[in-house]
Design an enzyme around this catalytic site. Structure first.
Site, PDB file in Angstrom:
ATOM      1  N   VAL A  10       0.856  -1.189   0.000  1.00 56.38           N
ATOM      2  CA  VAL A  10       0.000   0.000   0.000  1.00 56.38           C
ATOM      3  C   VAL A  10       0.889   1.235   0.000  1.00 56.38           C
ATOM      4  O   VAL A  10       2.102   1.149   0.182  1.00 56.38           O
ATOM      5  CB  VAL A  10      -0.948   0.029   1.221  1.00 56.38           C
ATOM      6  CG1 VAL A  10      -1.885  -1.176   1.195  1.00 56.38           C
ATOM      7  CG2 VAL A  10      -0.154   0.044   2.533  1.00 56.38           C
ATOM      8  N   ALA A  12       3.047   4.288   0.971  1.00 55.36           N
ATOM      9  CA  ALA A  12       3.869   4.487   2.166  1.00 55.36           C
ATOM     10  C   ALA A  12       3.257   5.529   3.094  1.00 55.36           C
ATOM     11  O   ALA A  12       2.481   6.391   2.675  1.00 55.36           O
ATOM     12  CB  ALA A  12       5.273   4.912   1.752  1.00 55.36           C
ATOM     13  N   ASN A  38       7.779   1.634  -0.809  1.00 57.33           N
ATOM     14  CA  ASN A  38       8.936   2.535  -0.752  1.00 57.33           C
ATOM     15  C   ASN A  38       8.839   3.331   0.543  1.00 57.33           C
ATOM     16  O   ASN A  38       8.234   4.396   0.586  1.00 57.33           O
ATOM     17  CB  ASN A  38       8.945   3.495  -1.951  1.00 57.33           C
ATOM     18  CG  ASN A  38       9.662   2.915  -3.146  1.00 57.33           C
ATOM     19  OD1 ASN A  38      10.481   2.018  -3.013  1.00 57.33           O
ATOM     20  ND2 ASN A  38       9.346   3.424  -4.323  1.00 57.33           N
ATOM     21  N   SER A  64      11.918  -3.408  -6.497  1.00 54.61           N
ATOM     22  CA  SER A  64      12.125  -2.645  -7.722  1.00 54.61           C
ATOM     23  C   SER A  64      11.876  -3.527  -8.930  1.00 54.61           C
ATOM     24  O   SER A  64      12.229  -4.701  -8.935  1.00 54.61           O
ATOM     25  CB  SER A  64      13.553  -2.091  -7.780  1.00 54.61           C
ATOM     26  OG  SER A  64      13.771  -1.406  -9.003  1.00 54.61           O
ATOM     27  N   GLY A  65      11.284  -2.930  -9.950  1.00 58.02           N
ATOM     28  CA  GLY A  65      11.049  -3.687 -11.173  1.00 58.02           C
ATOM     29  C   GLY A  65       9.941  -3.135 -12.039  1.00 58.02           C
ATOM     30  O   GLY A  65       9.864  -3.436 -13.224  1.00 58.02           O
ATOM     31  N   LYS A 119      17.045   0.095  -0.777  1.00 57.35           N
ATOM     32  CA  LYS A 119      16.114   0.472  -1.847  1.00 57.35           C
ATOM     33  C   LYS A 119      16.119   1.990  -2.074  1.00 57.35           C
ATOM     34  O   LYS A 119      16.042   2.460  -3.217  1.00 57.35           O
ATOM     35  CB  LYS A 119      14.691   0.006  -1.504  1.00 57.35           C
ATOM     36  CG  LYS A 119      13.614   0.441  -2.514  1.00 57.35           C
ATOM     37  CD  LYS A 119      13.952   0.016  -3.941  1.00 57.35           C
ATOM     38  CE  LYS A 119      12.786   0.121  -4.910  1.00 57.35           C
ATOM     39  NZ  LYS A 119      12.184   1.438  -5.037  1.00 57.35           N
ATOM     40  N   HIS A 122      19.162   2.680  -4.016  1.00 57.08           N
ATOM     41  CA  HIS A 122      18.893   2.183  -5.377  1.00 57.08           C
ATOM     42  C   HIS A 122      18.184   3.266  -6.181  1.00 57.08           C
ATOM     43  O   HIS A 122      18.541   3.560  -7.323  1.00 57.08           O
ATOM     44  CB  HIS A 122      18.043   0.905  -5.297  1.00 57.08           C
ATOM     45  CG  HIS A 122      17.352   0.531  -6.578  1.00 57.08           C
ATOM     46  ND1 HIS A 122      16.251   1.219  -7.063  1.00 57.08           N
ATOM     47  CD2 HIS A 122      17.577  -0.469  -7.465  1.00 57.08           C
ATOM     48  CE1 HIS A 122      15.845   0.674  -8.195  1.00 57.08           C
ATOM     49  NE2 HIS A 122      16.632  -0.359  -8.468  1.00 57.08           N
ATOM     50  N   ASN A 123      17.164   3.884  -5.582  1.00 56.80           N
ATOM     51  CA  ASN A 123      16.403   4.911  -6.293  1.00 56.80           C
ATOM     52  C   ASN A 123      17.238   6.159  -6.539  1.00 56.80           C
ATOM     53  O   ASN A 123      17.072   6.836  -7.566  1.00 56.80           O
ATOM     54  CB  ASN A 123      15.132   5.256  -5.522  1.00 56.80           C
ATOM     55  CG  ASN A 123      14.071   4.186  -5.667  1.00 56.80           C
ATOM     56  OD1 ASN A 123      14.375   3.024  -5.929  1.00 56.80           O
ATOM     57  ND2 ASN A 123      12.815   4.553  -5.480  1.00 56.80           N
ATOM     58  N   GLU A 126      19.280   5.393  -9.450  1.00 51.54           N
ATOM     59  CA  GLU A 126      18.357   5.456 -10.598  1.00 51.54           C
ATOM     60  C   GLU A 126      18.184   6.894 -11.072  1.00 51.54           C
ATOM     61  O   GLU A 126      18.225   7.177 -12.277  1.00 51.54           O
ATOM     62  CB  GLU A 126      17.018   4.860 -10.167  1.00 51.54           C
ATOM     63  CG  GLU A 126      15.915   4.892 -11.198  1.00 51.54           C
ATOM     64  CD  GLU A 126      14.603   4.403 -10.605  1.00 51.54           C
ATOM     65  OE1 GLU A 126      13.592   5.121 -10.726  1.00 51.54           O
ATOM     66  OE2 GLU A 126      14.591   3.301 -10.012  1.00 51.54           O
ATOM     67  N   TYR A 127      18.003   7.827 -10.133  1.00 48.03           N
ATOM     68  CA  TYR A 127      17.901   9.248 -10.485  1.00 48.03           C
ATOM     69  C   TYR A 127      19.145   9.679 -11.264  1.00 48.03           C
ATOM     70  O   TYR A 127      19.051  10.339 -12.299  1.00 48.03           O
ATOM     71  CB  TYR A 127      17.810  10.098  -9.214  1.00 48.03           C
ATOM     72  CG  TYR A 127      16.422  10.345  -8.671  1.00 48.03           C
ATOM     73  CD1 TYR A 127      15.511   9.321  -8.493  1.00 48.03           C
ATOM     74  CD2 TYR A 127      16.032  11.624  -8.282  1.00 48.03           C
ATOM     75  CE1 TYR A 127      14.256   9.560  -7.959  1.00 48.03           C
ATOM     76  CE2 TYR A 127      14.779  11.878  -7.743  1.00 48.03           C
ATOM     77  CZ  TYR A 127      13.894  10.836  -7.583  1.00 48.03           C
ATOM     78  OH  TYR A 127      12.650  11.074  -7.048  1.00 48.03           O
ATOM     79  N   HIS A 387      37.242  28.187  14.778  1.00 47.82           N
ATOM     80  CA  HIS A 387      36.902  26.764  14.728  1.00 47.82           C
ATOM     81  C   HIS A 387      38.118  25.849  14.831  1.00 47.82           C
ATOM     82  O   HIS A 387      37.959  24.633  14.899  1.00 47.82           O
ATOM     83  CB  HIS A 387      36.140  26.462  13.431  1.00 47.82           C
ATOM     84  CG  HIS A 387      34.791  27.110  13.379  1.00 47.82           C
ATOM     85  ND1 HIS A 387      33.761  26.751  14.207  1.00 47.82           N
ATOM     86  CD2 HIS A 387      34.314  28.125  12.609  1.00 47.82           C
ATOM     87  CE1 HIS A 387      32.701  27.493  13.945  1.00 47.82           C
ATOM     88  NE2 HIS A 387      33.016  28.347  12.984  1.00 47.82           N
TER      89      HIS A 387
END
Length: 424
Positions: A10, A12, A38, A64-65, A119, A122-123, A126-127, A387
């Protein structure tokens, strides 16, 4: 049979929580719920914490697929209790995509959260991959003035060699598809605004949180956001003239683009796998990077011939600091570097944005240098904020009174409390 195993697919977020709340009322200790959406990995960890007191085991599994994966088997990336995965493995192994050399594209990645994280990355890859292909297409179309059919022919040719991948394959199909509403090609009638659903953004958020550079993927995300400002871009195009595009040796440019695309893809995978390694170390997931590559070799959107070599590189050397320093990949990057540089230079002089190709090259050039201008940046930080800095010739933290107005800051070690110092 017992334990019962329920897979939920369903949207996310809240719908997952509502579904789990209803389901868990009918489940018994030992039963297993698998969320295949996702999902942002902390949400899966929270759900597991809620279900554990009830004795219900929870698996967060990236899938994924797309449509093809649904028909022929996807890549499955599960994370959760090992004993729960072992009960599910026979089912998952039959459902997953099958690769001749390495078997089903599913395997145990680690505790809860790890599967969702892999995952997400992975995305992000993919981007980056999609943006790299778009940039190469842009040069072919607008610098070389190639037709859609000519460009498709080149991608078809590339898909028979080292660049073989699902995304290269579908690029050819997209470019050849005629528009049923006009006499042209559908790609030329599609509005140039790229959508997104959040996983790419999560990847860049995580890269920042873990202190991992991911410029190829970050550039892809930035470009999607800029593409959404269509009206602003149209207005700007009327103000700023494009640079004159000079003639170029077509075959040389195409060869350079091929080299640039391959080298940049290697950098994108290097960034993604480094991010997974950083999170795995921090959360003590013990994720096997060679297993990540193996799971991505079939079924998923980023499946590519390149992953076979990546899987073998991390199998041979699990402690590999970065994919770029694997001897095989290092040799390939060195060989392609001249063409890669020429391709990026051509984009720059032609006014063709190539943020992911350039980001990949910048990543490589930064990573390969033993000394960076970060010394000046650190000097500036010490100047305006006290610093402190480290030296190359002696241990410890130091502060300099850069001008007469600078005062002694006391114990310099206390100045770095809470600062994220990269010490390795």
């Amino acid at each position: 049979s017992r334990p019962r195993k329920v897979v939920i697919l369903v949207q996310a977020g809240k719908p997952v929580d509502e579904t789990i709340s209803k389901l868990s009322g009918y489940m018994e200790p030992g039963d297993i719920i698998i969320d295949g959406g996702n999902e942002w990995f902390p949400n899966s960890i929270k759900r597991a914490d809620t279900l554990t007191p009830k004795g219900i085991q929870f698996i967060g599994m990236g899938i994924s697929g797309g449509e093809e994966g649904a028909r022929n088997g996807p890549s499955l990336m599960p994370g959760g209790p090992k004993q729960a995965y072992d009960k599910l493995a026979p089912i998952f192994e039959k459902v997953a995509a099958q690769v001749p050399r390495t078997g089903p594209c599913v395997g145990y990645l680690g505790p809860i959260g790890s599967g969702n994280y892999v995952k997400t990355v992975h995305n992000g890859i993919e981007y980056g991959d999609m943006q790299l292909i778009a940039e190469v297409y842009d040069v072919m179309k607008n610098v070389l003035n190639m037709s859609n059919e000519e460009i498709a022919d080149r991608f078809a040719e590339w898909n028979k060699g080292e660049l073989e991948s699902y995304l290269i394959e579908i690029t050819e199909v997209c470019l050849r598809k005629k528009d049923d509403k006009t006499d042209g090609y559908i790609v030329d009638s599609i509005l140039d605004k790229t959508g997104m659903k959040g996983t790419g953004r999560w990847t860049i958020q995580e890269a920042a949180e873990r202190g991992v550079a991911a410029p190829t993927m970050a550039a892809a995300l930035d470009t999607r956001m800029l593409s959404a400002r269509k009206d602003e871009r149209v207005a700007a195009s009327k103000i700023f003239p494009a640079p004159a595009i000079e003639g170029a040796d077509k075959e040389q440019v195409i060869a350079d683009l091929k080299a640039a695309l391959y080298a940049s893809k290697v950098c994108s995978y290097a960034q993604g796998l480094s991010l997974i390694k950083a999170a795995s170390d921090e959360f003590k997931w013990d994720v096997d990077l060679s297993e990540c590559a193996r799971l991505w070799m079939g079924g998923c959107i980023i499946r590519a011939k390149l992953l076979d070599s990546i899987q073998m590189a991390f199998s041979k050397n699990p402690g590999l600091a970065n994919l770029l320093v694997d001897p095989g990949f290092a040799k390939q990057i060195i060989e392609r570097s001249p063409g890669w540089r020429r391709a990026v230079a051509l984009c720059t002089t032609s006014g063709i944005a190539c943020p992911s190709l350039c980001g990949s090259l910048t990543y490589f050039d930064t990573y390969r240098r033993d000394r960076l201008p970060a010394s000046l940046t650190q000097a500036q930080r010490d100047f305006f904020g006290g610093h402190t800095y480290e030296r190359i010739d002696m241990p410890g933290r130091f502060h300099t009174a850069w001008t007469d107005s600078h005062k002694d800051i006391g114990d310099v070690n206390k100045r770095t409390d809470g600062e994220n110092l990269q010490t390795n």
